[in-house]
Design an enzyme around this catalytic site. Sequence first.
Site, mmCIF file in Angstrom:
data_model
loop_
_atom_site.group_PDB
_atom_site.id
_atom_site.type_symbol
_atom_site.label_atom_id
_atom_site.label_comp_id
_atom_site.label_asym_id
_atom_site.label_seq_id
_atom_site.Cartn_x
_atom_site.Cartn_y
_atom_site.Cartn_z
ATOM 1 N N GLY A 118 47.013 45.568 41.705
ATOM 2 C CA GLY A 118 46.336 44.356 41.247
ATOM 3 C C GLY A 118 45.817 44.548 39.845
ATOM 4 N N PHE B 61 42.872 44.743 38.801
ATOM 5 C CA PHE B 61 41.757 45.674 38.664
ATOM 6 C C PHE B 61 42.207 47.115 38.860
ATOM 7 C CE2 PHE B 61 39.204 41.882 39.552
ATOM 8 C CZ PHE B 61 38.312 41.982 38.502
ATOM 9 N N GLY B 62 43.353 47.306 39.501
ATOM 10 C CA GLY B 62 43.853 48.661 39.697
ATOM 11 C C GLY B 62 44.624 48.775 40.988
ATOM 12 N N VAL C 265 45.621 50.165 44.780
ATOM 13 C CA VAL C 265 44.872 50.408 46.013
ATOM 14 C C VAL C 265 45.669 51.348 46.906
ATOM 15 C CG1 VAL C 265 43.702 49.329 47.963
ATOM 16 C CG2 VAL C 265 44.012 48.051 45.853
ATOM 17 N N ASP D 218 38.012 35.238 40.653
ATOM 18 C CA ASP D 218 39.436 35.414 40.944
ATOM 19 C C ASP D 218 39.725 35.130 42.416
ATOM 20 O OD1 ASP D 218 42.045 35.815 40.241
ATOM 21 O OD2 ASP D 218 41.961 37.985 40.349
#
Length: 793
Positions: A487, A489-490, A492, A620
């Site tokens: 994603g 944000f980073g 997972v 978001d």
Amino acid sequence: MSLSFPLLLFFSFLLISNPPPSSAQQNNSSSFSSSDSPWTPNQNRTLLSPKSVFAAGFQPQINSSNLYTFQVWYHNISTPLTAVWTANKSPVNSSATLVITSSGELRLSTTPSGNNLWPNKPVGSANSTRLVLRDDGRLVFENWSSFDHPTDTILPNQKILNETTIYSKDGRYSFENCTQLVFGGNDSYWTSAAFQMLDDNGKVTQANGGSFITSDFGATRLRRLTLANDGNLRLFSLDPNSGQWAVVWQATQELCTIHGTCGPNYICLTDNWDNTTCVCPPGFGRISGVKTCERKIPIRNLQNSKFLPLDYVNFSGGSNQTNLNVQNLKACQDSCLSDPNCEGFGFKYDGQGYCVLQLERLLYGYWSPGTEATFFLRVDGSETDKSTFTGMTSLLETTCPVRVSLPLPPKESNTTTRNIVIICTLFAAELLSGVVFIWAFVKKYIKYRDMARTLGLELLPAGGPKRFSYAELKAATGDFSNIIGRGGFGDVYKGELNDHRIVAVKCLKNVTGGDAEFWAEVTIIARMHHLNLVRLWGFCAEKGKRILVYEYVPNGSLDNFLFQSGRVRSTSGEGEDGGDMEFGQKPILDWNIRYRIALGVARAIAYLHEECLEWVLHCDIKPENILIGDDFCPKISDFGLAKLRKKEDMVSMSRVRGTRGYMAPEWVKMDPITPKADVYSFGMVLLEIVSGVRNSEIQGSKMDSEDWYFPRWAFDKVFQEMKVEDMLDPRIKHCYDSRAHFDMVDRMVKTAMWCLQDRPEMRPSMGKVAKMLEGTVEIMEPKKPTIFFLVDE
Ligand SMILES: *[C@@H]1O[C@H](CO)[C@@H](O)[C@H](O)[C@H]1NC(C)=O
Ligand SMILES: *[C@@H]1O[C@H](CO)[C@@H](O)[C@H](O)[C@H]1NC(C)=O
Ligand SMILES: *[C@@H]1O[C@H](CO)[C@@H](O)[C@H](O)[C@H]1NC(C)=O
Ligand SMILES: *[C@@H]1O[C@H](CO)[C@@H](O)[C@H](O)[C@H]1NC(C)=O
């Protein structure tokens, strides 16, 4: 008059014996001895440590420049000047002197014969002993050391003796024997194993053989442990880049649990990381002329009193707080009613019988979701104020379905009808099982509580997230091998902790700010408790890495359930969060579950916007960020992360991520972003839940035009053509029974239309949205959403 003459003599003596011109240039010295002239406050002399780390001397008080204290401070840090030690608690005026007398006594006094204010009145040998300042911040005079007489600060390598107590500058708070924090001399609010020593790397050893480390452990920095006037004990380290002190550890994360922050009857709120506010509870007010908070209507008739529920409020002071252990709210309430001294009681809904009466006084009240309790405040029967502390009650009402398992979607078309029959019969089963919902909630609640208990709290007091080491997380995720999502944000990863809990480990990219800042934000995120929010269990901030550890939500994200029409999804491109890398074919969600997902998500966002005092925008909202628990309970992920980034980043990132369909117009117009931006995104998700297609895609093959705008199309279907059926998810259209489902679907669509209004002020607040979905407020006819295009590029 008779006194001033000798005083004048004394001054002239000082002037003669201390030729000013030479000493003005030579203001810094490395030691102070008996051969030096007496030291007075306005000489501006300082004693420097050999490497000039520390300096000592008289400093004027901040608000009265005629009064002085003899201090030790960091020589290089002048904004603000940071004192680490003070010789005299009560300041002296400019006639004071520091001398080493002929008998060898180090003497600080206001008159030559006055009281020696220097701690312990040290005596050395007159012609040899010097007062020196070491590079570790210690003043030494023969056997006497300032480290044995700390004031409000402990420095690295300062041995903490058994009975060492430090006091806040204003004297209201103390760290007794370096084991408990105490307000007003006898009121303790925080306890730990006695501190023994702080080292240069940021480790504090304790008397029980334990230790804890700071968030920047390992770095060699200037450090100090200080008890501030707000009653919190903090460890600071000096950031060499900014030259500012950063908090790298603190005793309590919640300033409101510090006693004495607010006066009697008040409830303390933390509205920001370091800000507390004191508010009067409902039924109380500031009586004119008096500053305190008092009952507006005294309880006249004890029998006719009633209770106002204050969710997440606890009064942590006052008399007789014993847990009565009664099984229900009624019994707890009755025991309070029967006691004329009872001002209210604390109660937990977890079935464990927590019931604590608050007798005589309401003291040290605070609000924190961590209390997991409600305080029932006793007020007079005629009181009309309503409780302003809500949140728990709406949590209890959140209609998360009880465990239902849906069949997988059919592989062949002839089984479709059969499966749909099965799904439809499940409605009935579900409705019946609704009655056991409270029980299911309580079970879940207990599960959460136990999880919180399992969390090691060796570094942080209760309520704070656990801090993991990078090595721990590396081991838990098998060297970050099992990726379950990508994603903005980073990435997972799935992992398993030592205690066998399954976790989702999110490695953040491009996070700004230092360790302490990150820690602060993470603590705030971890404080948000809601059934429909993914729980944050811990974090890691090490070697520039920023990692969040979440509860693992097994079924992946909502997009996997909504958009699966047999086509092959691209693995790159839009919608990667939560991903479908691990998750296979999904059951088709029925109308009830869709409705409950919508409601759960709305309530969670409303909680973030309106009930969390730390006011959080999600920024978001989209199906990828709505995870589905094993009982189809929706859980929002990625909340609070927007705060870790700058707004400009958010805009460009959202564009890159291709989630433009969910972005409110104000993102593009560069208008201020308010909670209404989340409302817009939620509206889009709501339409998708109903239609089962992405807003950017076209349903069937009916629409194929450039200016096609999903909300407008949906509006026409519902309000002009009056054909709600046309926009329903074709996969479960057969299952749509207009008598059973019209109301529910109609509410979802109409609410969506209100959420998708072009102008933010036209959209309802998220709390209103939740009520509209619930059906507790009437939904007026919305205006047709205007066409809104996002510019590409
Ligand atoms: C203090 O500052 C000076 C220059 O401003 C620098 O040379 C010196 O190393 C600093 N000392 C410490 C202990 O930081
Ligand atoms: C000062 O030093 C001399 C020797 O240098 C010594 O005899 C004398 O006792 C000392 N005085 C005091 C007060 O210590
Ligand atoms: C309320 O505060 C008291 C005192 O700090 C504490 O012992 C108690 O556990 C708290 N109650 C809840 C429900 O957190
Ligand atoms: C506290 O309250 C409990 C129950 O009301 C009672 O049994 C106990 O004696 C009280 N203790 C004190 C010290 O008042």
